[in-house]
Design an enzyme around this catalytic site. Structure first.
Site, mmCIF file in Angstrom:
data_model
loop_
_atom_site.group_PDB
_atom_site.id
_atom_site.type_symbol
_atom_site.label_atom_id
_atom_site.label_comp_id
_atom_site.label_asym_id
_atom_site.label_seq_id
_atom_site.Cartn_x
_atom_site.Cartn_y
_atom_site.Cartn_z
ATOM 1 N N ASP A 1 -3.549 -1.753 -6.106
ATOM 2 C CA ASP A 1 -4.622 -2.650 -5.690
ATOM 3 C C ASP A 1 -5.976 -2.093 -6.188
ATOM 4 O OD1 ASP A 1 -5.118 -5.135 -3.814
ATOM 5 O OD2 ASP A 1 -6.618 -3.668 -3.213
ATOM 6 N N TYR B 1 -15.443 -5.589 -3.915
ATOM 7 C CA TYR B 1 -15.066 -6.694 -4.800
ATOM 8 C C TYR B 1 -16.300 -7.260 -5.504
ATOM 9 C CZ TYR B 1 -10.262 -6.904 -3.093
ATOM 10 O OH TYR B 1 -8.945 -6.621 -2.810
ATOM 11 N N HIS C 1 3.346 -5.452 -2.112
ATOM 12 C CA HIS C 1 1.997 -5.021 -2.457
ATOM 13 C C HIS C 1 1.642 -3.678 -1.825
ATOM 14 C CE1 HIS C 1 -2.114 -5.614 -3.824
ATOM 15 N NE2 HIS C 1 -2.519 -5.258 -2.644
#
Length: 392
Positions: free
Chosen positions: A181, A313, A370
């Site tokens: 990630d 982000y 994930h």
């Protein structure tokens, strides 16, 4: 040692009042009406949220997690103006290979705690002493017990530079790195300039494939492209909001524990249904248990890092915009990659080779998603050992 390079012991000690306040806020939640569909297509389902909230207030014990963290050697040190928190577990085996592993979002060092034993003491987990690692688990600035950045610029590349400084400060002259990630972005960024001492990297999310179209010549490639298209069409909400308006969602994340939990659960379909089953049906997938999920969510809540983590982000988006049209330097170091079937997309070998021409290890395993290190820690550790074995 000067104050700027000092490594200070760290211990978690959350006041009782903070835990009591958390429970009060959960109890005061104003709930929406039930979703009008039978799946997650409208978001986190009411039954999942309410069962999570019930368990959080009645059965969950943060002190258990706190004790688990405090049983490990934890430290902070200032790097590039920010205090960085990290766990540093040295193997009892000689000639252990130093490994720095980076978490992602909505994760933290919590998601990697169950890998500490298999990686640092492999003989107790079916491995050999020659597979041992000295393990460094840092918290990305803005996450967990690391400081929340007070200035712009903490994107993956800057974190990668900080990790190189951290490993140097710890006295390591030869080491490897792993990430998934957001941690995969950091690890990729470490591999491109290849700081002195870094000899190889391994990832379990193919970050370059998120940047643009990939080949669709084979059935495997077309399946991966379809998974990516589905993610962008219906699973991209958290990504878009955090990349463009992290401050806006931050108000809810800092004010409502249930809003924070919902936002963190609504990540990818595979993980969501596994976590939902753990709460609603009492059927965890591997290590994705109710307690472990709440350890991670509670860490975000108690540290007040919902907004600062979301900003990572936004920083990534700004960095990409500034680098538009520029080809990043290739990764010349040995690269390992593992495809877990429940990941956002199951990256085929061809895509990994296109992204990393110096791919020296590739494997597709049959379980895990994930949060692979969290869900399947033993399998995850086996992959890390195999990927880096040739570099010892």
């Amino acid at each position: 040692m000067s104050n700027e390079t000092e490594i200070r012991p760290f211990r978690v000690d959350v006041p009782d009042e903070a835990i009591a306040d958390l429970k009060r806020r959960i109890a005061a939640t104003r709930w929406p009406t039930k979703e009008l569909v039978t799946d997650r297509s409208q978001g986190v389902q009411l039954a999942t949220s309410q069962e999570l909230a019930r368990y959080w207030t009645s059965d969950y014990d943060w002190r258990r997690c706190e004790a688990k963290l405090n049983a490990l050697p934890q430290f902070t040190t200032e790097i590039d103006g920010e205090d960085v928190h990290f766990i540093h577990v040295k193997s009892r085996h000689g000639n252990a290979l130093p490994l720095i592993m980076t978490h992602g979002w909505p994760g933290s060092v919590i998601e990697m705690l169950e890998t500490v034993g298999p990686l640092t003491d492999p003989t107790a987990h079916g491995g050999t002493a020659g597979d041992a690692f000295d393990l460094v688990l840092p918290s990305i600035p803005g996450y967990g017990f690391s400081a929340q950045p007070t200035e712009l610029g903490w994107y993956a590349g800057r974190t990668a530079q900080a990790w190189a400084k951290l490993m140097h400060r710890l006295g390591y002259t030869r080491y490897v790195a792993q990430g998934g990630d957001q941690g995969a972005s950091v690890t990729d960024a470490m591999g491109r300039p290849a700081p002195e001492g870094l000899i190889g990297i391994h990832m379990n999310l193919l970050v370059p494939a998120l940047a643009g179209p990939q080949p669709t010549d084979t059935e495997e490639e077309r399946a991966a492209a379809a998974q990516l298209a589905t993610f962008r069409q219906s699973g991209f909400g958290y990504f878009l909001e955090q990349a463009t308006r992290p401050q806006t969602i931050g108000y809810a994340l800092l004010d409502s524990p249930v809003a924070l939990a919902g936002w963190m659960l609504d990540h990818d379909t595979d993980s969501y249904y596994k976590i939902s089953r753990a709460f609603v049906d009492g059927q965890p997938s591997g290590n994705l248990t109710r307690d472990h999920i709440l350890d991670n969510i509670t860490l975000y809540w108690l540290t007040g890092t919902g907004a600062s983590a979301a900003r990572s982000y936004w920083e990534a988006g700004q960095a990409q915009a500034m680098a538009a049209g520029q080809t990043p330097p290739p990764v010349k170091l040995p690269v390992g990659f593992t495809t877990f079937p429940g990941e956002i997309f199951a990256a085929p070998r061809s895509w990994a080779e296109k992204s990393y021409p110096n791919l020296t290890y590739f494997n597709e395993v049959d379980k895990g998603g994930h949060f692979a290190a969290w869900e399947e820690p033993e399998l995850f550790a086996t992959e890390i050992r195999a990927a880096f074995r040739p570099l010892r």
